[in-house]
Design a protein around this motif. Structure first.
Motif, mmCIF file in Angstrom:
data_model
loop_
_atom_site.group_PDB
_atom_site.id
_atom_site.type_symbol
_atom_site.label_atom_id
_atom_site.label_comp_id
_atom_site.label_asym_id
_atom_site.label_seq_id
_atom_site.Cartn_x
_atom_site.Cartn_y
_atom_site.Cartn_z
ATOM 1 N N SER A 34 -59.079 -9.411 20.638
ATOM 2 C CA SER A 34 -58.686 -10.218 19.490
ATOM 3 C C SER A 34 -59.184 -9.571 18.203
ATOM 4 O O SER A 34 -60.389 -9.451 17.988
ATOM 5 C CB SER A 34 -59.254 -11.636 19.607
ATOM 6 N N GLN A 35 -58.245 -9.172 17.366
ATOM 7 C CA GLN A 35 -58.634 -8.585 16.082
ATOM 8 C C GLN A 35 -59.315 -9.624 15.201
ATOM 9 O O GLN A 35 -60.253 -9.313 14.466
ATOM 10 C CB GLN A 35 -57.408 -7.991 15.382
ATOM 11 N N ALA A 61 -62.805 -3.624 11.737
ATOM 12 C CA ALA A 61 -62.370 -4.377 12.908
ATOM 13 C C ALA A 61 -61.225 -3.678 13.636
ATOM 14 O O ALA A 61 -61.187 -3.634 14.871
ATOM 15 C CB ALA A 61 -61.959 -5.791 12.503
ATOM 16 N N TRP A 62 -60.283 -3.108 12.862
ATOM 17 C CA TRP A 62 -59.165 -2.407 13.497
ATOM 18 C C TRP A 62 -59.638 -1.146 14.212
ATOM 19 O O TRP A 62 -59.155 -0.817 15.304
ATOM 20 C CB TRP A 62 -58.089 -2.054 12.476
ATOM 21 N N THR A 63 -60.581 -0.433 13.624
ATOM 22 C CA THR A 63 -61.123 0.751 14.286
ATOM 23 C C THR A 63 -61.733 0.384 15.636
ATOM 24 O O THR A 63 -61.494 1.047 16.654
ATOM 25 C CB THR A 63 -62.189 1.425 13.396
ATOM 26 N N LYS A 64 -62.501 -0.701 15.646
ATOM 27 C CA LYS A 64 -63.127 -1.162 16.892
ATOM 28 C C LYS A 64 -62.067 -1.668 17.868
ATOM 29 O O LYS A 64 -62.186 -1.456 19.088
ATOM 30 C CB LYS A 64 -64.134 -2.269 16.582
ATOM 31 N N TYR A 65 -61.049 -2.305 17.357
ATOM 32 C CA TYR A 65 -59.960 -2.830 18.186
ATOM 33 C C TYR A 65 -59.323 -1.712 19.019
ATOM 34 O O TYR A 65 -59.176 -1.832 20.240
ATOM 35 C CB TYR A 65 -58.920 -3.483 17.277
ATOM 36 N N TYR A 66 -58.945 -0.629 18.355
ATOM 37 C CA TYR A 66 -58.309 0.482 19.067
ATOM 38 C C TYR A 66 -59.291 1.171 20.010
ATOM 39 O O TYR A 66 -58.905 1.642 21.088
ATOM 40 C CB TYR A 66 -57.736 1.495 18.075
ATOM 41 N N ASN A 78 -55.793 -4.695 33.004
ATOM 42 C CA ASN A 78 -54.656 -5.390 32.406
ATOM 43 C C ASN A 78 -55.152 -6.039 31.126
ATOM 44 O O ASN A 78 -56.207 -6.678 31.104
ATOM 45 C CB ASN A 78 -54.090 -6.432 33.361
ATOM 46 N N ILE A 79 -54.395 -5.884 30.043
ATOM 47 C CA ILE A 79 -54.880 -6.253 28.707
ATOM 48 C C ILE A 79 -53.905 -7.210 28.048
ATOM 49 O O ILE A 79 -52.692 -7.107 28.231
ATOM 50 C CB ILE A 79 -55.027 -4.990 27.827
ATOM 51 N N MET A 80 -54.462 -8.127 27.251
ATOM 52 C CA MET A 80 -53.640 -9.023 26.444
ATOM 53 C C MET A 80 -54.252 -9.112 25.049
ATOM 54 O O MET A 80 -55.472 -9.123 24.884
ATOM 55 C CB MET A 80 -53.581 -10.418 27.084
ATOM 56 N N SER A 81 -53.383 -9.169 24.047
ATOM 57 C CA SER A 81 -53.858 -9.241 22.672
ATOM 58 C C SER A 81 -52.899 -10.076 21.843
ATOM 59 O O SER A 81 -51.676 -9.972 21.998
ATOM 60 C CB SER A 81 -53.969 -7.831 22.077
ATOM 61 N N ASP A 82 -53.450 -10.921 20.980
ATOM 62 C CA ASP A 82 -52.621 -11.771 20.124
ATOM 63 C C ASP A 82 -52.899 -11.464 18.656
ATOM 64 O O ASP A 82 -54.045 -11.381 18.231
ATOM 65 C CB ASP A 82 -52.859 -13.259 20.414
ATOM 66 N N TYR A 83 -51.822 -11.280 17.890
ATOM 67 C CA TYR A 83 -51.938 -10.958 16.461
ATOM 68 C C TYR A 83 -50.534 -10.958 15.858
ATOM 69 O O TYR A 83 -49.561 -10.713 16.576
ATOM 70 C CB TYR A 83 -52.577 -9.567 16.277
ATOM 71 N N PRO A 84 -50.406 -11.223 14.553
ATOM 72 C CA PRO A 84 -49.098 -11.038 13.901
ATOM 73 C C PRO A 84 -48.821 -9.539 13.702
ATOM 74 O O PRO A 84 -48.898 -9.023 12.591
ATOM 75 C CB PRO A 84 -49.265 -11.763 12.553
ATOM 76 N N PHE A 85 -48.558 -8.851 14.791
ATOM 77 C CA PHE A 85 -48.386 -7.404 14.742
ATOM 78 C C PHE A 85 -47.226 -7.014 13.825
ATOM 79 O O PHE A 85 -46.243 -7.730 13.692
ATOM 80 C CB PHE A 85 -48.120 -6.850 16.138
#
Length: 208
Positions: A34-35, A61-66, A78-85
């Motif tokens: 989660s970003q 936060a984005w650097t850590k996210y990636y 298996n990964i899930m992520s929610d954001y207004p991409f």
């Protein structure tokens, strides 16, 4: 089946986190990234005194996210992520997906913009919402008794501009499911879960 990355995308206020929890509770083990959680975490650690510093927190936060996404892909999770991409995030996520051979499902949530603005406003005024999202200066422990006095609340015009110019409603990567959530009572979450499970979820996850 291939390793899977589920991206819960779409406009703000469409219930991405809610759907994320439904999927996690029904379809087995996913590592959630989660970003927003990362932004809140770094806001608590470092704080910010103005919008420029707030943007620096978001970049961190984005650097850590990636970084986390790559670590989990290396581990085969298996990964899930929610954001207004938007298109901003697509190249880096696509690069990781191709490098680690992941199958991607984008669930893009859409809704009437007036409905979404009211949901967004209600969420921002909720005392459980992390204060850092709605102010221009923040440090851990800050409290605002009346959240309507926050100095970084979105106006209706700002909200509509974001929703119509940033590509939240056009983002897709891999297989796409689009769901209209203007009225939650009309959303067939069971059918969506069934479709995901039949087509994308590895057998080992279904058994967990």
């Amino acid at each position: 089946m291939d390793k899977i990355l589920i991206l819960l995308a779409g406009l703000p206020g469409t219930g991405k986190t809610y759907l994320c929890n439904i999927i996690k509770n029904n379809l087995g083990t996913f590592y959630k990234i989660s970003q927003d959680d990362l932004k809140e975490y770094y806001s608590d650690i470092y704080g910010f005194r103005n919008l420029e510093e707030k943007q620096d927190i978001e970049k961190r936060a984005w650097t850590k996210y990636y970084e986390i996404m790559e670590q989990q892909m290396e581990a085969g999770s298996n990964i899930m992520s929610d954001y207004p991409f938007s298109q901003k995030q697509k190249p880096q996520i696509q690069q990781l997906v191709e490098r680690y051979d992941y199958e991607v499902l984008t669930i893009r949530l859409i809704a009437d913009l007036d409905v979404l603005f009211e949901r967004q406003k209600k969420r921002d005024l909720d005392p459980t919402r992390h204060l850092s999202h709605i102010v221009t200066s923040y440090k851990r422990g800050n409290h605002l008794a009346n959240r309507s006095n926050a100095d970084n609340l979105l106006t209706y015009e700002e909200f509509i501009t974001r929703c119509t110019t940033r590509g939240y409603d056009t983002f897709e990567l891999g297989k796409l499911y689009e769901v209209d959530v203007s009225d939650y009572t009309k959303v067939n979450y069971s059918k969506l879960l069934e479709d995901i499970q039949l087509e994308f979820i590895p057998e080992t996850s279904k058994e967990n």
